[in-house]
Design a protein around this motif. Structure first.
Motif, PDB file in Angstrom:
ATOM      1  N   ARG A 317       1.250 -15.768  -1.302  1.00 11.52           N
ATOM      2  CA  ARG A 317       2.526 -16.454  -1.092  1.00 11.52           C
ATOM      3  C   ARG A 317       2.349 -17.840  -0.484  1.00 11.52           C
ATOM      4  N   VAL A 318       1.240 -18.059   0.215  1.00  9.26           N
ATOM      5  CA  VAL A 318       1.052 -19.306   0.970  1.00  9.26           C
ATOM      6  C   VAL A 318       0.301 -20.367   0.177  1.00  9.26           C
ATOM      7  N   VAL A 319      -0.739 -19.981  -0.560  1.00 12.01           N
ATOM      8  CA  VAL A 319      -1.642 -20.980  -1.137  1.00 12.01           C
ATOM      9  C   VAL A 319      -1.003 -21.788  -2.262  1.00 12.01           C
ATOM     10  N   VAL A 320      -0.006 -21.257  -2.943  1.00 15.98           N
ATOM     11  CA  VAL A 320       0.602 -22.010  -4.053  1.00 15.98           C
ATOM     12  C   VAL A 320       2.100 -22.192  -3.820  1.00 15.98           C
ATOM     13  N   ARG A 321       2.497 -22.303  -2.558  1.00 18.36           N
ATOM     14  CA  ARG A 321       3.912 -22.479  -2.273  1.00 18.36           C
ATOM     15  C   ARG A 321       4.509 -23.667  -3.020  1.00 18.36           C
ATOM     16  N   PRO A 322       5.735 -23.567  -3.517  1.00 17.40           N
ATOM     17  CA  PRO A 322       6.693 -22.468  -3.357  1.00 17.40           C
ATOM     18  C   PRO A 322       6.530 -21.351  -4.389  1.00 17.40           C
ATOM     19  N   GLN A 323       5.528 -21.437  -5.264  1.00 17.80           N
ATOM     20  CA  GLN A 323       5.277 -20.363  -6.215  1.00 17.80           C
ATOM     21  C   GLN A 323       4.478 -19.250  -5.535  1.00 17.80           C
ATOM     22  N   GLU A 324       4.154 -18.193  -6.279  1.00 16.59           N
ATOM     23  CA  GLU A 324       3.383 -17.094  -5.734  1.00 16.59           C
ATOM     24  C   GLU A 324       2.226 -16.745  -6.655  1.00 16.59           C
ATOM     25  N   LEU A 325       1.111 -16.367  -6.060  1.00 15.94           N
ATOM     26  CA  LEU A 325      -0.039 -15.850  -6.801  1.00 15.94           C
ATOM     27  C   LEU A 325      -0.014 -14.335  -6.697  1.00 15.94           C
ATOM     28  N   GLU A 326      -0.091 -13.643  -7.829  1.00 13.06           N
ATOM     29  CA  GLU A 326       0.035 -12.190  -7.819  1.00 13.06           C
ATOM     30  C   GLU A 326      -1.038 -11.549  -6.948  1.00 13.06           C
ATOM     31  N   VAL A 327      -0.650 -10.498  -6.253  1.00 17.39           N
ATOM     32  CA  VAL A 327      -1.537  -9.897  -5.263  1.00 17.39           C
ATOM     33  C   VAL A 327      -2.779  -9.281  -5.903  1.00 17.39           C
ATOM     34  N   GLY A 328      -2.670  -8.821  -7.154  1.00 18.22           N
ATOM     35  CA  GLY A 328      -3.834  -8.245  -7.819  1.00 18.22           C
ATOM     36  C   GLY A 328      -4.939  -9.271  -8.028  1.00 18.22           C
ATOM     37  N   ILE A 329      -4.559 -10.541  -8.242  1.00 19.10           N
ATOM     38  CA  ILE A 329      -5.554 -11.603  -8.393  1.00 19.10           C
ATOM     39  C   ILE A 329      -6.208 -11.904  -7.053  1.00 19.10           C
ATOM     40  N   VAL A 330      -5.398 -11.932  -5.998  1.00 20.55           N
ATOM     41  CA  VAL A 330      -5.932 -12.282  -4.670  1.00 20.55           C
ATOM     42  C   VAL A 330      -6.867 -11.185  -4.151  1.00 20.55           C
ATOM     43  N   THR A 331      -6.526  -9.908  -4.381  1.00 19.71           N
ATOM     44  CA  THR A 331      -7.412  -8.839  -3.896  1.00 19.71           C
ATOM     45  C   THR A 331      -8.780  -8.921  -4.575  1.00 19.71           C
ATOM     46  N   ALA A 332      -8.795  -9.307  -5.839  1.00 21.63           N
ATOM     47  CA  ALA A 332     -10.089  -9.459  -6.521  1.00 21.63           C
ATOM     48  C   ALA A 332     -10.891 -10.608  -5.914  1.00 21.63           C
ATOM     49  N   ILE A 333     -10.192 -11.716  -5.593  1.00 25.58           N
ATOM     50  CA  ILE A 333     -10.886 -12.874  -5.005  1.00 25.58           C
ATOM     51  C   ILE A 333     -11.406 -12.530  -3.612  1.00 25.58           C
ATOM     52  N   LEU A 334     -10.595 -11.826  -2.815  1.00 26.17           N
ATOM     53  CA  LEU A 334     -11.004 -11.475  -1.455  1.00 26.17           C
ATOM     54  C   LEU A 334     -11.975 -10.297  -1.440  1.00 26.17           C
ATOM     55  N   GLY A 335     -11.770  -9.348  -2.355  1.00 21.41           N
ATOM     56  CA  GLY A 335     -12.562  -8.124  -2.316  1.00 21.41           C
ATOM     57  C   GLY A 335     -13.987  -8.301  -2.788  1.00 21.41           C
ATOM     58  N   ALA A 336     -14.205  -9.173  -3.749  1.00 23.77           N
ATOM     59  CA  ALA A 336     -15.554  -9.333  -4.293  1.00 23.77           C
ATOM     60  C   ALA A 336     -16.565  -9.789  -3.237  1.00 23.77           C
ATOM     61  N   PRO A 337     -16.281 -10.848  -2.445  1.00 21.24           N
ATOM     62  CA  PRO A 337     -17.255 -11.240  -1.413  1.00 21.24           C
ATOM     63  C   PRO A 337     -17.488 -10.148  -0.372  1.00 21.24           C
ATOM     64  N   VAL A 338     -16.426  -9.422  -0.007  1.00 19.65           N
ATOM     65  CA  VAL A 338     -16.577  -8.349   0.977  1.00 19.65           C
ATOM     66  C   VAL A 338     -17.487  -7.258   0.432  1.00 19.65           C
ATOM     67  N   PHE A 339     -17.293  -6.916  -0.832  1.00 18.12           N
ATOM     68  CA  PHE A 339     -18.119  -5.865  -1.434  1.00 18.12           C
ATOM     69  C   PHE A 339     -19.583  -6.306  -1.521  1.00 18.12           C
ATOM     70  N   ILE A 340     -19.806  -7.562  -1.898  1.00 19.33           N
ATOM     71  CA  ILE A 340     -21.180  -8.063  -1.968  1.00 19.33           C
ATOM     72  C   ILE A 340     -21.827  -8.045  -0.591  1.00 19.33           C
ATOM     73  N   ALA A 341     -21.058  -8.429   0.445  1.00 20.89           N
ATOM     74  CA  ALA A 341     -21.598  -8.420   1.804  1.00 20.89           C
ATOM     75  C   ALA A 341     -21.957  -7.002   2.241  1.00 20.89           C
ATOM     76  N   ILE A 342     -21.116  -6.027   1.890  1.00 20.15           N
ATOM     77  CA  ILE A 342     -21.403  -4.639   2.257  1.00 20.15           C
ATOM     78  C   ILE A 342     -22.659  -4.151   1.550  1.00 20.15           C
ATOM     79  N   ILE A 343     -22.771  -4.475   0.264  1.00 18.94           N
ATOM     80  CA  ILE A 343     -23.946  -4.050  -0.499  1.00 18.94           C
ATOM     81  C   ILE A 343     -25.216  -4.656   0.079  1.00 18.94           C
ATOM     82  N   ARG A 344     -25.159  -5.952   0.434  1.00 19.75           N
ATOM     83  CA  ARG A 344     -26.339  -6.610   0.999  1.00 19.75           C
ATOM     84  C   ARG A 344     -26.700  -6.005   2.349  1.00 19.75           C
ATOM     85  N   ARG A 345     -25.699  -5.670   3.129  1.00 15.19           N
ATOM     86  CA  ARG A 345     -25.950  -5.089   4.451  1.00 15.19           C
ATOM     87  C   ARG A 345     -26.609  -3.728   4.324  1.00 15.19           C
ATOM     88  N   GLN A 346     -26.247  -2.996   3.275  1.00 15.01           N
ATOM     89  CA  GLN A 346     -26.829  -1.673   3.066  1.00 15.01           C
ATOM     90  C   GLN A 346     -28.149  -1.740   2.315  1.00 15.01           C
TER      91      GLN A 346
END
Length: 351
Positions: A317-346
């Motif tokens: 809701r914030v990055v493209v104001r006043p429009q919105e970026l769908e949450v499914g796109i944002v979770t993929a952008i945020l989730g991928a680095p987190v998953f890679i970090a978890i995999i590297r840590r393990q």
């Protein structure tokens, strides 16, 4: 490329005294709930219009009909509640699927459950004339159940039975096939595409508390079944023979756990669309914090999933104001680095 990812650690005692371990897990869960609370406040305060904390509190307790800021807060309440529910449901569903299949890559997207729900909704819109949330929910659950049984049936072929790798391959192949069917329908039926567009990437923009109340019993049943399966999943992580030796009914555990995952994932898809990465990443993060016990992994995954989905919605809701970026796109952008970090840590060398 060879896939070399370790299965979830068996439910062996974690190093440390039981009392200190329990205290550490409890403190960690409180921290996770605090993160959820912060995400809720951010969801209510931030968006195309930024609202002060005093107006957030007033909008929740004694809203002034003449205040635009407090009206904005009230309009964001259904969206925030939907984000909490869907994020928690996807987090728990992912933890269940990883425990049931003993596959750390299992999630509703990889095993075809989300795609099966989407295909059933497309068929319902295009040929059955269904246009209500209640209809979508039952179609999504039916599609999730059929796809789950199909993947498990294909993955069980052969003398070795349903191994984690065979289930992952069967899920990936089924997901690709079902997604192609969905695309084929949408490309030939523009009227269906207009209605179905909401489910394509996942969104919280159509939140409605009344509709959410209609499906709440299904989510509650799924959550109860998930909690009831927690101890059995711990035994199952030690292997089929050991679980049977410990007196667990492995067939019953798989049936109830699978039903819980179908209810949670199917309902979440009907409410918000096929949102990825939460069911995959949050159980990994929860397991890294709690150890292998599903009695702790499930509540952690629920809290972390809810927090991530709300944060992703706020970012969209914030990055493209006043429009919105769908949450499914944002979770993929945020989730991928987190998953890679978890995999590297393990220390997973190949993926």
């Amino acid at each position: 490329m060879t896939v070399t990812v370790p299965a979830p650690s068996p439910a062996v005692p974690v190093a440390g005294r039981p009392a200190s371990l329990r205290r550490r897990r409890t403190v960690g869960l409180v921290v996770c709930l605090a993160l959820v609370a912060l995400a809720v406040l951010a969801s209510l305060a931030l968006g195309s219009r930024v609202v002060g904390w005093s107006d957030v509190l007033a909008g929740l307790t004694h809203p002034d009909p003449g205040s635009i800021d407090q009206a904005a807060v009230q309009s964001r309440v259904p969206r925030t509640v939907l984000g909490l529910v869907v994020g928690a449901a996807l987090g728990v569903a992912g933890a269940l699927l990883q425990g049931l299949t003993r596959n750390p890559l299992a999630d509703p997207g990889l095993l075809g459950i989300s795609s099966g729900s989407s295909l059933a909704v497309v068929i319902g819109i295009g040929w059955l004339g269904i246009s209500t949330l209640a209809g979508y929910v039952w179609l999504a659950i039916l599609g999730a159940a059929v796809t789950s049984l199909l993947v498990y049936g294909i993955g069980s072929l052969g003398r070795e039975g349903a191994t984690p790798l065979k289930l992952a391959l069967a899920g990936a192949a089924t997901t690709a096939a079902v997604s192609s069917l969905v695309s084929m329908v949408l490309l030939t039926r523009t009227d269906v595409l207009d209605t179905f567009r909401f489910w394509q990437v996942g969104s919280l923009g159509r939140a409605d508390l009344g509709q959410l109340a209609q499906v709440a019993p299904l989510l509650l049943v799924g959550a109860v079944l998930a909690v009831a399966c927690a101890r059995g999943l711990d035994a199952l992580s030690l292997g089929e023979d050991v679980a049977v030796g410990l007196g667990q009914r492995t067939g019953t555990i798989r049936a109830l756990g699978g039903l819980a995952a179908v209810l949670l994932c199917g309902t979440a898809v009907a409410l918000a669309g096929p949102i990825g990465f939460i069911g995959l990443v949050m159980p990994h993060l929860a397991r890294s914090l709690t150890g292998p016990s599903h009695r702790w992994v499930l509540p952690y995954a629920a809290a972390l999933g809810a927090a991530l989905l709300l944060v992703a919605d706020v970012v969209g809701r914030v990055v493209v104001r006043p429009q919105e970026l769908e949450v499914g796109i944002v979770t993929a952008i945020l989730g991928a680095p987190v998953f890679i970090a978890i995999i590297r840590r393990q220390k997973v060398r190949e993926l």
